[in-house]
Design an enzyme around this catalytic site. Structure first.
Site, PDB file in Angstrom:
ATOM      1  N   ASP A 255     -10.381  -4.224  -5.239  1.00 52.52           N
ATOM      2  CA  ASP A 255      -9.485  -3.075  -4.851  1.00 52.52           C
ATOM      3  C   ASP A 255     -10.652  -1.627  -4.392  1.00 52.52           C
ATOM      4  O   ASP A 255     -10.471  -1.371  -5.424  1.00 52.52           O
ATOM      5  CB  ASP A 255      -8.330  -2.478  -4.901  1.00 52.52           C
TER       6      ASP A 255
ATOM      7  N   HIS B 297      -7.838  -4.409  -0.697  1.00 49.12           N
ATOM      8  CA  HIS B 297      -6.906  -3.817  -0.440  1.00 49.12           C
ATOM      9  C   HIS B 297      -6.050  -4.687   0.404  1.00 49.12           C
ATOM     10  O   HIS B 297      -5.010  -4.004   1.153  1.00 49.12           O
ATOM     11  CB  HIS B 297      -7.176  -2.793   0.001  1.00 49.12           C
TER      12      HIS B 297
ATOM     13  N   SER C 269       0.797  -1.204   0.213  1.00 51.35           N
ATOM     14  CA  SER C 269       0.027   0.035  -0.357  1.00 51.35           C
ATOM     15  C   SER C 269       0.215   0.997  -0.057  1.00 51.35           C
ATOM     16  O   SER C 269       1.484   1.151  -0.917  1.00 51.35           O
ATOM     17  CB  SER C 269      -0.612  -0.117   1.492  1.00 51.35           C
TER      18      SER C 269
HETATM   19  C1  MLT Z   1      -1.425   5.835  -0.151  1.00 54.20           C
HETATM   20  O1  MLT Z   1      -1.346   6.658   0.344  1.00 54.20           O
HETATM   21  O2  MLT Z   1      -0.198   6.230   0.196  1.00 54.20           O
HETATM   22  C2  MLT Z   1      -2.536   5.296  -0.661  1.00 54.20           C
HETATM   23  O3  MLT Z   1      -3.769   5.991   0.070  1.00 54.20           O
HETATM   24  C3  MLT Z   1      -2.351   4.521   0.209  1.00 54.20           C
HETATM   25  C4  MLT Z   1      -3.020   4.141   1.717  1.00 54.20           C
HETATM   26  O4  MLT Z   1      -1.757   3.722   2.275  1.00 54.20           O
HETATM   27  O5  MLT Z   1      -4.107   3.624   1.765  1.00 54.20           O
END
Ligand code: MLT
Length: 207
Positions: free
Chosen positions: A159, A190, A109
């Site tokens: 996702d 996710h 992520s």
């Molecule tokens: C991010 O901020 O890198 C993306 O939105 C993924 C997350 O951290 O949820």
């Protein structure tokens, strides 16, 4: 002279002298340096593990760069933090004595997004990257030269944060820059599932 960057981090040397490179473990929002240690060890039993904690806090949750909203990044901060992290990897290679040319990121992520950003901005830092639920961090003005580098993009069909077109765009971007890219689809969202880890382990063993 690059400024010395300090991250709270864990380093675990490779278990044997026949070391299989180093995994750079990059957690998701709200995680820390402990999160991906078992995942890294499961993917690559022969690798050293370097696991920093993101230095940006969002309501107390560690991240690797600032965002303005979910999926909307503070681009200036992203660029600065990408260089800061790449410098930390180079300094850690000297400090711990691992081969700086054999570092592969495993990011989830937010961690996957800074790993993708590092491939685009500082391509010499990573020999490859396992990107778990990443998105396009930015569209590079000049494509980097990623020939000889590998990436696994592990995306989720359902996702809610990363649309399938965005995962596909990232895979294309890396491929057009010359990287050898595997795009793996999981039916889920996710969060990671067992199939992601199986794909990551298989990808590592092929490398
Ligand atoms: C991010 O901020 O890198 C993306 O939105 C993924 C997350 O951290 O949820």
């Amino acid at each position: 002279m690059p400024q010395t960057t300090t991250y709270v981090h864990r380093f675990e040397p490779a278990p044997a002298t026949t070391a299989g490179g180093t995994l750079l473990l990059l957690h998701g929002t709200g995680g820390n340096e402990n999160d991906l240690m078992p995942v890294g060890r499961a993917i690559a039993p022969d690798a050293a593990l370097l696991s920093p904690r993101g230095r940006v806090l969002e309501n107390g949750m560690p991240r690797f760069f600032r965002r303005l909203a979910e999926g909307v990044f503070d681009q200036e901060d992203l660029v600065a933090r990408t260089h800061e992290l790449a410098d930390f990897v180079a300094e850690s290679a000297k400090r711990y004595g691992f081969d700086a040319k054999r570092v592969v990121a495993v990011g989830f992520s937010n961690g996957a997004n800074i790993a993708a950003s590092m491939m685009l901005l500082r391509p010499e830092t990573l020999a490859g990257a396992i990107l778990l639920r990443p998105m396009v961090p930015f569209e590079p003005k000049t494509p980097p030269d990623l020939r000889g580098r590998r990436a696994l993009v592990a995306a989720g069909k359902a996702d809610p944060i990363v649309k399938p077109e965005n995962s596909e765009r990232l895979a294309t971007l890396l491929r057009e820059a010359g990287a050898d890219v595997t795009l793996h689809w999981s039916p889920g969202g996710h969060t990671l599932d067992r199939a992601d880890l199986t794909a990551a382990t298989a990808w590592w063993q092929e490398g």
